[in-house]
Scaffold this motif. Structure first.
Motif, PDB file in Angstrom:
ATOM      1  N   MET A   1     -21.425  -2.942   9.786  1.00  0.00           N
ATOM      2  CA  MET A   1     -22.000  -3.246  10.943  1.00  0.00           C
ATOM      3  C   MET A   1     -23.219  -4.032  11.053  1.00  0.00           C
ATOM      4  N   ILE A   2     -22.987  -5.118  11.838  1.00  0.00           N
ATOM      5  CA  ILE A   2     -24.245  -6.015  11.794  1.00  0.00           C
ATOM      6  C   ILE A   2     -25.249  -5.389  13.001  1.00  0.00           C
ATOM      7  N   LYS A   3     -26.447  -5.037  12.610  1.00  0.00           N
ATOM      8  CA  LYS A   3     -27.407  -4.679  13.617  1.00  0.00           C
ATOM      9  C   LYS A   3     -28.501  -5.839  13.887  1.00  0.00           C
ATOM     10  N   LEU A   4     -28.570  -6.041  15.206  1.00  0.00           N
ATOM     11  CA  LEU A   4     -29.515  -6.936  15.773  1.00  0.00           C
ATOM     12  C   LEU A   4     -30.423  -6.135  16.618  1.00  0.00           C
ATOM     13  N   THR A   5     -31.737  -6.841  16.534  1.00  0.00           N
ATOM     14  CA  THR A   5     -32.860  -6.425  17.514  1.00  0.00           C
ATOM     15  C   THR A   5     -33.131  -7.661  18.253  1.00  0.00           C
ATOM     16  N   LEU A   6     -33.052  -7.390  19.422  1.00  0.00           N
ATOM     17  CA  LEU A   6     -33.315  -8.691  20.525  1.00  0.00           C
ATOM     18  C   LEU A   6     -34.811  -8.187  20.994  1.00  0.00           C
ATOM     19  N   VAL A   7     -35.464  -9.309  21.249  1.00  0.00           N
ATOM     20  CA  VAL A   7     -36.617  -9.182  21.754  1.00  0.00           C
ATOM     21  C   VAL A   7     -37.066 -10.214  23.019  1.00  0.00           C
ATOM     22  N   ALA A   8     -37.432  -9.290  24.105  1.00  0.00           N
ATOM     23  CA  ALA A   8     -37.790  -9.927  25.330  1.00  0.00           C
ATOM     24  C   ALA A   8     -39.282  -9.534  25.735  1.00  0.00           C
ATOM     25  N   GLY A   9     -40.012 -10.422  26.319  1.00  0.00           N
ATOM     26  CA  GLY A   9     -41.232  -9.782  26.672  1.00  0.00           C
ATOM     27  C   GLY A   9     -41.798 -10.300  28.080  1.00  0.00           C
ATOM     28  N   ALA A  10     -41.492 -11.613  28.265  1.00  0.00           N
ATOM     29  CA  ALA A  10     -41.987 -12.479  29.499  1.00  0.00           C
ATOM     30  C   ALA A  10     -40.790 -12.754  30.320  1.00  0.00           C
ATOM     31  N   ARG A  11     -41.143 -12.950  31.698  1.00  0.00           N
ATOM     32  CA  ARG A  11     -39.891 -13.411  32.757  1.00  0.00           C
ATOM     33  C   ARG A  11     -39.062 -14.308  31.961  1.00  0.00           C
ATOM     34  N   PRO A  12     -39.144 -15.534  31.455  1.00  0.00           N
ATOM     35  CA  PRO A  12     -38.380 -16.440  31.257  1.00  0.00           C
ATOM     36  C   PRO A  12     -37.302 -15.873  30.013  1.00  0.00           C
ATOM     37  N   ASN A  13     -37.892 -14.607  29.411  1.00  0.00           N
ATOM     38  CA  ASN A  13     -37.037 -14.161  28.022  1.00  0.00           C
ATOM     39  C   ASN A  13     -35.898 -13.558  28.769  1.00  0.00           C
ATOM     40  N   PHE A  14     -35.935 -12.725  29.797  1.00  0.00           N
ATOM     41  CA  PHE A  14     -34.835 -11.989  30.320  1.00  0.00           C
ATOM     42  C   PHE A  14     -33.544 -12.753  30.670  1.00  0.00           C
ATOM     43  N   MET A  15     -33.986 -14.049  31.267  1.00  0.00           N
ATOM     44  CA  MET A  15     -32.775 -14.913  31.582  1.00  0.00           C
ATOM     45  C   MET A  15     -32.152 -15.495  30.406  1.00  0.00           C
ATOM     46  N   LYS A  16     -32.946 -15.531  29.338  1.00  0.00           N
ATOM     47  CA  LYS A  16     -32.342 -16.336  28.172  1.00  0.00           C
ATOM     48  C   LYS A  16     -31.619 -15.162  27.298  1.00  0.00           C
ATOM     49  N   ILE A  17     -32.208 -13.817  27.358  1.00  0.00           N
ATOM     50  CA  ILE A  17     -31.544 -12.911  26.460  1.00  0.00           C
ATOM     51  C   ILE A  17     -30.273 -12.164  27.222  1.00  0.00           C
ATOM     52  N   ALA A  18     -30.354 -11.913  28.481  1.00  0.00           N
ATOM     53  CA  ALA A  18     -29.239 -11.507  29.195  1.00  0.00           C
ATOM     54  C   ALA A  18     -27.941 -11.884  28.971  1.00  0.00           C
ATOM     55  N   PRO A  19     -27.310 -13.031  28.913  1.00  0.00           N
ATOM     56  CA  PRO A  19     -25.938 -13.475  28.414  1.00  0.00           C
ATOM     57  C   PRO A  19     -25.828 -13.029  26.983  1.00  0.00           C
ATOM     58  N   ILE A  20     -26.925 -13.048  26.144  1.00  0.00           N
ATOM     59  CA  ILE A  20     -26.513 -12.552  24.567  1.00  0.00           C
ATOM     60  C   ILE A  20     -26.206 -11.181  24.558  1.00  0.00           C
ATOM     61  N   ILE A  21     -26.865 -10.350  25.353  1.00  0.00           N
ATOM     62  CA  ILE A  21     -26.466  -8.912  25.314  1.00  0.00           C
ATOM     63  C   ILE A  21     -25.075  -8.959  25.946  1.00  0.00           C
ATOM     64  N   HIS A  22     -24.634  -9.492  26.823  1.00  0.00           N
ATOM     65  CA  HIS A  22     -23.455  -9.517  27.633  1.00  0.00           C
ATOM     66  C   HIS A  22     -22.240  -9.772  26.653  1.00  0.00           C
ATOM     67  N   ALA A  23     -22.584 -10.891  25.815  1.00  0.00           N
ATOM     68  CA  ALA A  23     -21.776 -11.563  24.710  1.00  0.00           C
ATOM     69  C   ALA A  23     -21.526 -10.813  23.479  1.00  0.00           C
ATOM     70  N   ILE A  24     -22.469  -9.743  23.149  1.00  0.00           N
ATOM     71  CA  ILE A  24     -22.580  -8.921  22.183  1.00  0.00           C
ATOM     72  C   ILE A  24     -21.715  -7.732  22.604  1.00  0.00           C
ATOM     73  N   ILE A  25     -21.846  -7.218  23.709  1.00  0.00           N
ATOM     74  CA  ILE A  25     -21.115  -6.037  24.262  1.00  0.00           C
ATOM     75  C   ILE A  25     -19.800  -6.282  24.439  1.00  0.00           C
ATOM     76  N   LYS A  26     -19.326  -7.679  24.839  1.00  0.00           N
ATOM     77  CA  LYS A  26     -17.910  -8.189  24.820  1.00  0.00           C
ATOM     78  C   LYS A  26     -17.280  -8.183  23.255  1.00  0.00           C
ATOM     79  N   SER A  27     -18.127  -8.758  22.438  1.00  0.00           N
ATOM     80  CA  SER A  27     -17.778  -8.765  21.085  1.00  0.00           C
ATOM     81  C   SER A  27     -17.377  -7.390  20.402  1.00  0.00           C
TER      82      SER A  27
END
Length: 365
Positions: A1-27
């Motif tokens: 199992m590959i374990k990833l920790t994704l970091v977001a903190g400021a407003r622009p981060n959420f736009m950049k991290i959201a699709p990565i989360i969706h791609a991880i869930i899909k995978s």
């Protein structure tokens, strides 16, 4: 199992991290051994700057909020590092993914590497060359200790090669912010309020300003806003005001009939305005990317940019911070003589899928 920790903190981060989360869930749903923890550092801690994004971008609630907001940059960096180190010791991942160039990006990269955990930098390699910008320091330090770079452009790739990084660390995948833009475009919505009922598509401007070079000098800010009002020839100028700027503007008593200052807007509302605007006037980097892909003319009030591809292939023009230089550009825009979007390679809405595929390839060998 590959374990990833994704970091977001400021407003622009959420736009950049959201699709990565969706791609991880899909995978993961497709049977791949991959999972993640989402850590909100708390760098932006008011609802408009962060909370709305979880709902609008369909991001699951973070697994932890480090509460690292407030204070000076040094205090904020220290608070995030201390809390993130504890998080990593309790939930050690195979890879920490940081995005963009904010304080959280820098702080979490350092904490991870000191615990000998791999770091991947989404948007690695971009540079403005302006060391007076805190973001440039964050990029330089983060990139210097990064293990894998997920890059947005060939310009970023070249920057990293020139720094001596090997090809097996540089992964040209595109721009996750454009993934978010394309996924959410059908959901854009007109903001509520009297001014928004009155404006017509392509008959108003959107403006944002928050950088100290533009907003901290009273006379210069007055001159810039006057130049914008004059150059837009009476068309409404919608100005969602950053808290820092609002304070300065209140002190100056700036008021024009065609200038409409509003509260900060949600992602779906703001991009509705950008998509339908005649033009955008900004000192933000991310907005130049979104405006370009939506083929909306964009004027950047900065002396440099870390997103040169938006000028070469997009709709962006970099004009500097001198109000006098604004007039000929606005004149050209008002005449309908602006350049069109030519298409930026891999800004196609599939960047996050490529990132997850590359992580699986690297960490399942």
């Amino acid at each position: 199992m590959i374990k990833l920790t994704l970091v977001a903190g400021a407003r622009p981060n959420f736009m950049k991290i959201a699709p990565i989360i969706h791609a991880i869930i899909k995978s993961k749903s497709e049977g791949n051994a991959i999972d993640y923890r989402l850590i909100h550092t708390g760098q932006h801690y008011d609802k408009k700057m962060s909370g709305d994004f979880f709902e609008q971008l369909n991001i699951p609630e973070p697994h932890a909020n480090l509460g690292g907001g407030g204070g000076t940059q040094a205090e904020q960096t220290a608070a995030i590092m201390i809390a993130f180190e504890k998080e990593l010791m309790e939930n050690r991942p195979d890879l920490v993914i940081v995005v963009g160039d904010v304080t959280s990006t820098l702080a979490c990269s350092i904490a991870a590497k000191k615990l000998v955990i791999d770091v991947a930098h989404v948007e690695g390699g971009i540079r403005s060359g302006d060391l007076s910008m805190p973001e440039e320091i964050n990029r330089m330090v983060t990139d210097s200790i990064t293990d894998h770079f997920f890059t947005t452009s060939e310009i970023a790739n070249t920057n990293l090669r020139n720094l001596g990084f090997s090809e097996d660390k540089i992964h040209f995948v595109g721009n996750t912010m454009i993934d978010t833009l394309m996924a959410n475009m059908p959901k854009f919505k007109k903001p509520e309020g009297e001014i928004f009922e009155k404006i017509q598509p392509k008959e108003y401007f959107v403006m944002t300003m928050h950088r100290p070079a533009n907003v901290d000098q009273e006379e210069k800010l007055k001159e810039m806003i006057q130049a914008i009002i004059t150059g837009t020839q009476g068309l409404p100028v919608i100005f969602p005001v950053h808290p820092r700027t609002a304070k300065n503007l209140q002190n100056m008593g700036i008021n024009h009939e065609s200038l409409h200052m509003t509260e900060p807007l949600s992602y779906l509302e703001f991009n509705y305005l950008v998509k339908n605007a005649k033009g955008v006037i900004t000192d933000s980097g991310g907005i130049t990317e979104e405006a370009s892909v939506m083929n909306v003319p964009c004027i950047t009030l900065r002396d440099n940019t870390e997103r040169a591809e938006t000028i070469e292939l997009g709709t962006n023009e970099l004009i500097g911070t001198d109000p006098i230089k604004l007039a000929p550009y606005l004149d050209k825009l008002m005449k309908g003589e602006w350049k069109s979007y030519k298409g930026i390679p891999l800004w196609d809405g599939k960047t996050s899928e490529r990132i997850v595929e590359k992580i699986l390839d690297i960490y399942t060998k």
